[in-house]
Design a protein around this motif. Structure first.
Motif, PDB file in Angstrom:
ATOM      1  N   VAL A 259      24.386  56.033  29.489  1.00  0.00           N
ATOM      2  CA  VAL A 259      25.767  56.163  29.962  1.00  0.00           C
ATOM      3  C   VAL A 259      26.520  54.878  29.670  1.00  0.00           C
ATOM      4  N   LYS A 260      27.558  55.001  28.856  1.00  0.00           N
ATOM      5  CA  LYS A 260      28.405  53.868  28.475  1.00  0.00           C
ATOM      6  C   LYS A 260      29.845  54.158  28.873  1.00  0.00           C
ATOM      7  N   ARG A 261      30.601  53.094  29.067  1.00  0.00           N
ATOM      8  CA  ARG A 261      32.010  53.216  29.457  1.00  0.00           C
ATOM      9  C   ARG A 261      32.741  54.150  28.492  1.00  0.00           C
ATOM     10  N   GLY A 262      33.477  55.099  29.056  1.00  0.00           N
ATOM     11  CA  GLY A 262      34.267  56.033  28.269  1.00  0.00           C
ATOM     12  C   GLY A 262      33.552  57.321  27.926  1.00  0.00           C
ATOM     13  N   ASP A 263      32.232  57.379  28.072  1.00  0.00           N
ATOM     14  CA  ASP A 263      31.495  58.606  27.776  1.00  0.00           C
ATOM     15  C   ASP A 263      31.946  59.727  28.693  1.00  0.00           C
ATOM     16  N   ARG A 264      32.073  60.908  28.129  1.00  0.00           N
ATOM     17  CA  ARG A 264      32.408  62.083  28.925  1.00  0.00           C
ATOM     18  C   ARG A 264      31.104  62.699  29.412  1.00  0.00           C
ATOM     19  N   VAL A 265      30.999  62.888  30.731  1.00  0.00           N
ATOM     20  CA  VAL A 265      29.774  63.407  31.336  1.00  0.00           C
ATOM     21  C   VAL A 265      30.087  64.532  32.305  1.00  0.00           C
ATOM     22  N   LEU A 266      29.114  65.414  32.475  1.00  0.00           N
ATOM     23  CA  LEU A 266      29.145  66.436  33.501  1.00  0.00           C
ATOM     24  C   LEU A 266      28.041  66.065  34.486  1.00  0.00           C
ATOM     25  N   VAL A 267      28.400  65.935  35.748  1.00  0.00           N
ATOM     26  CA  VAL A 267      27.453  65.533  36.788  1.00  0.00           C
ATOM     27  C   VAL A 267      27.400  66.629  37.843  1.00  0.00           C
ATOM     28  N   THR A 268      26.180  67.016  38.212  1.00  0.00           N
ATOM     29  CA  THR A 268      25.963  67.970  39.291  1.00  0.00           C
ATOM     30  C   THR A 268      25.076  67.303  40.335  1.00  0.00           C
ATOM     31  N   GLY A 269      25.446  67.460  41.602  1.00  0.00           N
ATOM     32  CA  GLY A 269      24.643  66.863  42.666  1.00  0.00           C
ATOM     33  C   GLY A 269      25.245  67.119  44.024  1.00  0.00           C
ATOM     34  N   THR A 270      24.790  66.341  44.994  1.00  0.00           N
ATOM     35  CA  THR A 270      25.332  66.443  46.345  1.00  0.00           C
ATOM     36  C   THR A 270      26.343  65.326  46.546  1.00  0.00           C
ATOM     37  N   VAL A 271      27.330  65.567  47.393  1.00  0.00           N
ATOM     38  CA  VAL A 271      28.409  64.596  47.585  1.00  0.00           C
ATOM     39  C   VAL A 271      28.532  64.222  49.050  1.00  0.00           C
ATOM     40  N   GLU A 272      28.867  62.953  49.259  1.00  0.00           N
ATOM     41  CA  GLU A 272      29.180  62.447  50.590  1.00  0.00           C
ATOM     42  C   GLU A 272      30.441  61.600  50.491  1.00  0.00           C
ATOM     43  N   ALA A 273      31.280  61.705  51.498  1.00  0.00           N
ATOM     44  CA  ALA A 273      32.451  60.843  51.590  1.00  0.00           C
ATOM     45  C   ALA A 273      32.073  59.635  52.438  1.00  0.00           C
ATOM     46  N   ARG A 274      32.544  58.466  52.035  1.00  0.00           N
ATOM     47  CA  ARG A 274      32.223  57.243  52.775  1.00  0.00           C
ATOM     48  C   ARG A 274      33.516  56.474  52.997  1.00  0.00           C
ATOM     49  N   ALA A 275      33.751  56.065  54.230  1.00  0.00           N
ATOM     50  CA  ALA A 275      34.917  55.258  54.570  1.00  0.00           C
ATOM     51  C   ALA A 275      34.489  53.796  54.676  1.00  0.00           C
ATOM     52  N   PHE A 276      35.372  52.897  54.228  1.00  0.00           N
ATOM     53  CA  PHE A 276      35.084  51.468  54.311  1.00  0.00           C
ATOM     54  C   PHE A 276      36.401  50.703  54.317  1.00  0.00           C
ATOM     55  N   ALA A 277      36.336  49.420  54.648  1.00  0.00           N
ATOM     56  CA  ALA A 277      37.518  48.562  54.634  1.00  0.00           C
ATOM     57  C   ALA A 277      37.532  47.782  53.319  1.00  0.00           C
ATOM     58  N   ASP A 278      38.680  47.735  52.666  1.00  0.00           N
ATOM     59  CA  ASP A 278      38.828  46.977  51.430  1.00  0.00           C
ATOM     60  C   ASP A 278      38.503  45.511  51.702  1.00  0.00           C
TER      61      ASP A 278
ATOM     62  N   VAL B 147      22.699  65.254  34.835  1.00  0.00           N
ATOM     63  CA  VAL B 147      23.790  64.607  34.104  1.00  0.00           C
ATOM     64  C   VAL B 147      23.733  65.135  32.683  1.00  0.00           C
ATOM     65  N   ARG B 148      24.846  65.690  32.203  1.00  0.00           N
ATOM     66  CA  ARG B 148      24.942  66.168  30.821  1.00  0.00           C
ATOM     67  C   ARG B 148      25.902  65.256  30.079  1.00  0.00           C
ATOM     68  N   PHE B 149      25.534  64.881  28.875  1.00  0.00           N
ATOM     69  CA  PHE B 149      26.364  64.020  28.045  1.00  0.00           C
ATOM     70  C   PHE B 149      27.216  64.912  27.148  1.00  0.00           C
ATOM     71  N   LEU B 150      28.539  64.808  27.305  1.00  0.00           N
ATOM     72  CA  LEU B 150      29.465  65.675  26.587  1.00  0.00           C
ATOM     73  C   LEU B 150      30.175  64.965  25.455  1.00  0.00           C
ATOM     74  N   GLY B 151      29.763  63.789  25.107  1.00  0.00           N
ATOM     75  CA  GLY B 151      30.442  63.015  24.075  1.00  0.00           C
ATOM     76  C   GLY B 151      31.346  62.010  24.741  1.00  0.00           C
ATOM     77  N   GLY B 152      32.059  61.264  23.956  1.00  0.00           N
ATOM     78  CA  GLY B 152      32.916  60.245  24.541  1.00  0.00           C
ATOM     79  C   GLY B 152      33.838  59.666  23.502  1.00  0.00           C
ATOM     80  N   ASN B 153      34.381  58.515  23.819  1.00  0.00           N
ATOM     81  CA  ASN B 153      35.308  57.877  22.894  1.00  0.00           C
ATOM     82  C   ASN B 153      34.592  56.883  21.996  1.00  0.00           C
ATOM     83  N   SER B 154      33.268  56.922  21.980  1.00  0.00           N
ATOM     84  CA  SER B 154      32.519  55.945  21.195  1.00  0.00           C
ATOM     85  C   SER B 154      31.625  56.649  20.181  1.00  0.00           C
ATOM     86  N   ASP B 155      32.212  57.560  19.380  1.00  0.00           N
ATOM     87  CA  ASP B 155      31.436  58.323  18.415  1.00  0.00           C
ATOM     88  C   ASP B 155      30.803  57.435  17.350  1.00  0.00           C
TER      89      ASP B 155
END
Length: 133
Positions: free
Chosen positions: A62-81, A98-106
Protein backbone atom coordinates in the motif's frame (compact mmCIF):
# COMPACT_ATOMS: atom_id res chain seq x y z
CA UNK A 1 -24.44 -8.62 16.19
CA UNK A 2 -21.87 -8.12 13.48
CA UNK A 3 -21.24 -5.01 11.48
CA UNK A 4 -19.25 -4.75 8.28
CA UNK A 5 -18.13 -1.82 6.19
CA UNK A 6 -16.78 -1.69 2.65
CA UNK A 7 -15.04 1.41 1.36
CA UNK A 8 -13.24 2.34 -1.84
CA UNK A 9 -10.80 5.20 -1.70
CA UNK A 10 -7.20 6.34 -2.01
CA UNK A 11 -4.44 5.67 0.51
CA UNK A 12 -3.40 8.90 2.19
CA UNK A 13 0.19 7.75 2.84
CA UNK A 14 2.38 4.67 2.56
CA UNK A 15 1.30 1.92 4.96
CA UNK A 16 3.31 1.64 8.19
CA UNK A 17 4.05 -1.82 9.54
CA UNK A 18 5.16 -2.60 13.08
CA UNK A 19 5.08 -5.56 15.46
CA UNK A 20 3.33 -6.10 18.78
CA UNK A 21 5.53 -7.18 21.73
CA UNK A 22 4.64 -10.83 21.01
CA UNK A 23 5.79 -10.44 17.36
CA UNK A 24 2.40 -10.15 15.62
CA UNK A 25 2.59 -7.91 12.52
CA UNK A 26 0.19 -4.95 12.41
CA UNK A 27 -0.06 -2.37 9.63
CA UNK A 28 -1.90 0.96 9.61
CA UNK A 29 -2.77 3.36 6.82
CA UNK A 30 -5.44 5.94 6.04
CA UNK A 31 -7.96 5.90 3.21
CA UNK A 32 -9.81 8.95 1.89
CA UNK A 33 -13.30 8.47 0.47
CA UNK A 34 -15.08 11.25 -1.43
CA UNK A 35 -18.70 12.07 -2.12
CA UNK A 36 -20.49 15.01 -3.68
CA UNK A 37 -22.84 17.07 -1.54
CA UNK A 38 -24.51 20.00 -3.32
CA UNK A 39 -21.72 20.31 -5.91
CA UNK A 40 -19.00 20.12 -3.25
CA UNK A 41 -16.63 17.24 -2.65
CA UNK A 42 -16.71 15.91 0.91
CA UNK A 43 -13.77 13.80 2.03
CA UNK A 44 -13.96 11.31 4.90
CA UNK A 45 -10.75 9.83 6.29
CA UNK A 46 -10.71 6.27 7.58
CA UNK A 47 -7.89 4.75 9.62
CA UNK A 48 -7.32 1.12 8.56
CA UNK A 49 -5.55 -1.52 10.68
CA UNK A 50 -4.49 -4.91 9.31
CA UNK A 51 -3.20 -7.88 11.31
CA UNK A 52 -0.96 -10.90 10.67
CA UNK A 53 -0.44 -11.97 7.02
CA UNK A 54 -2.70 -9.21 5.72
CA UNK A 55 -0.53 -6.72 7.65
CA UNK A 56 2.60 -8.05 5.95
CA UNK A 57 1.08 -7.80 2.46
CA UNK A 58 -0.45 -4.34 2.90
CA UNK A 59 2.68 -3.07 4.64
CA UNK A 60 4.69 -3.97 1.58
CA UNK A 61 2.25 -2.91 -1.14
CA UNK A 62 0.00 0.00 0.00
CA UNK A 63 1.50 3.27 -1.21
CA UNK A 64 0.20 6.83 -1.08
CA UNK A 65 -2.42 7.42 -3.77
CA UNK A 66 -3.21 3.74 -4.39
CA UNK A 67 -6.88 3.02 -4.87
CA UNK A 68 -8.01 0.28 -2.48
CA UNK A 69 -11.18 -1.51 -1.47
CA UNK A 70 -11.26 -2.32 2.24
CA UNK A 71 -13.77 -4.57 4.00
CA UNK A 72 -13.87 -4.95 7.77
CA UNK A 73 -15.43 -3.86 11.01
CA UNK A 74 -15.68 -0.18 11.95
CA UNK A 75 -15.57 1.73 15.20
CA UNK A 76 -15.98 5.44 15.79
CA UNK A 77 -13.51 7.01 18.21
CA UNK A 78 -13.75 10.45 19.79
CA UNK A 79 -10.63 12.34 20.89
CA UNK A 80 -9.37 15.86 21.57
CA UNK A 81 -7.17 17.50 18.93
CA UNK A 82 -3.60 17.67 20.25
CA UNK A 83 -3.04 21.27 19.11
CA UNK A 84 -6.35 23.00 19.65
CA UNK A 85 -8.08 20.72 22.15
CA UNK A 86 -11.15 20.68 19.88
CA UNK A 87 -13.23 17.50 19.92
CA UNK A 88 -12.60 15.24 16.92
CA UNK A 89 -13.77 11.85 15.72
CA UNK A 90 -12.27 9.17 13.51
CA UNK A 91 -13.56 6.05 11.81
CA UNK A 92 -11.26 3.12 12.46
CA UNK A 93 -11.56 -0.03 10.37
CA UNK A 94 -10.05 -3.37 11.30
CA UNK A 95 -9.62 -4.90 7.84
CA UNK A 96 -10.69 -8.41 6.93
CA UNK A 97 -9.75 -7.92 3.26
CA UNK A 98 -7.90 -5.34 1.18
CA UNK A 99 -8.15 -5.31 -2.63
CA UNK A 100 -5.73 -3.28 -4.71
CA UNK A 101 -7.61 -1.43 -7.45
CA UNK A 102 -4.72 0.47 -9.00
CA UNK A 103 -3.64 3.97 -8.25
CA UNK A 104 -1.92 7.05 -9.51
CA UNK A 105 1.47 5.36 -9.57
CA UNK A 106 1.21 3.07 -12.62
CA UNK A 107 4.89 3.71 -13.38
CA UNK A 108 5.86 1.93 -10.16
CA UNK A 109 6.85 -1.68 -10.68
CA UNK A 110 4.09 -4.13 -9.89
CA UNK A 111 4.47 -6.67 -7.09
CA UNK A 112 5.36 -10.21 -8.07
CA UNK A 113 2.31 -12.13 -9.24
CA UNK A 114 0.24 -9.00 -9.88
CA UNK A 115 -1.92 -8.70 -12.95
CA UNK A 116 -0.97 -6.05 -15.52
CA UNK A 117 -4.42 -4.39 -15.52
CA UNK A 118 -6.18 -2.04 -13.08
CA UNK A 119 -7.36 -4.79 -10.70
CA UNK A 120 -3.87 -5.64 -9.45
CA UNK A 121 -3.75 -8.06 -6.57
CA UNK A 122 -0.48 -9.17 -4.95
CA UNK A 123 0.20 -12.89 -5.01
CA UNK A 124 -1.12 -14.77 -2.00
CA UNK A 125 -3.75 -12.21 -0.95
CA UNK A 126 -6.59 -14.58 -1.83
CA UNK A 127 -5.27 -16.89 0.90
CA UNK A 128 -5.53 -14.07 3.45
CA UNK A 129 -9.25 -13.65 2.82
CA UNK A 130 -9.85 -16.89 4.73
CA UNK A 131 -8.03 -15.85 7.91
CA UNK A 132 -10.15 -15.27 10.99
CA UNK A 133 -9.48 -12.02 12.81
Amino acid sequence: MYQQITIIGHAGADAEMRYTPDGTPVTSFTVATNRKVKDQDRTTWHRVTCWRKLAEITGEHVKRGDRVLVTGTVEARAFADGRSGEPRASLEITADTVRFLGGNSDERSRPTGATPHADRQPAGLDQVDELAF
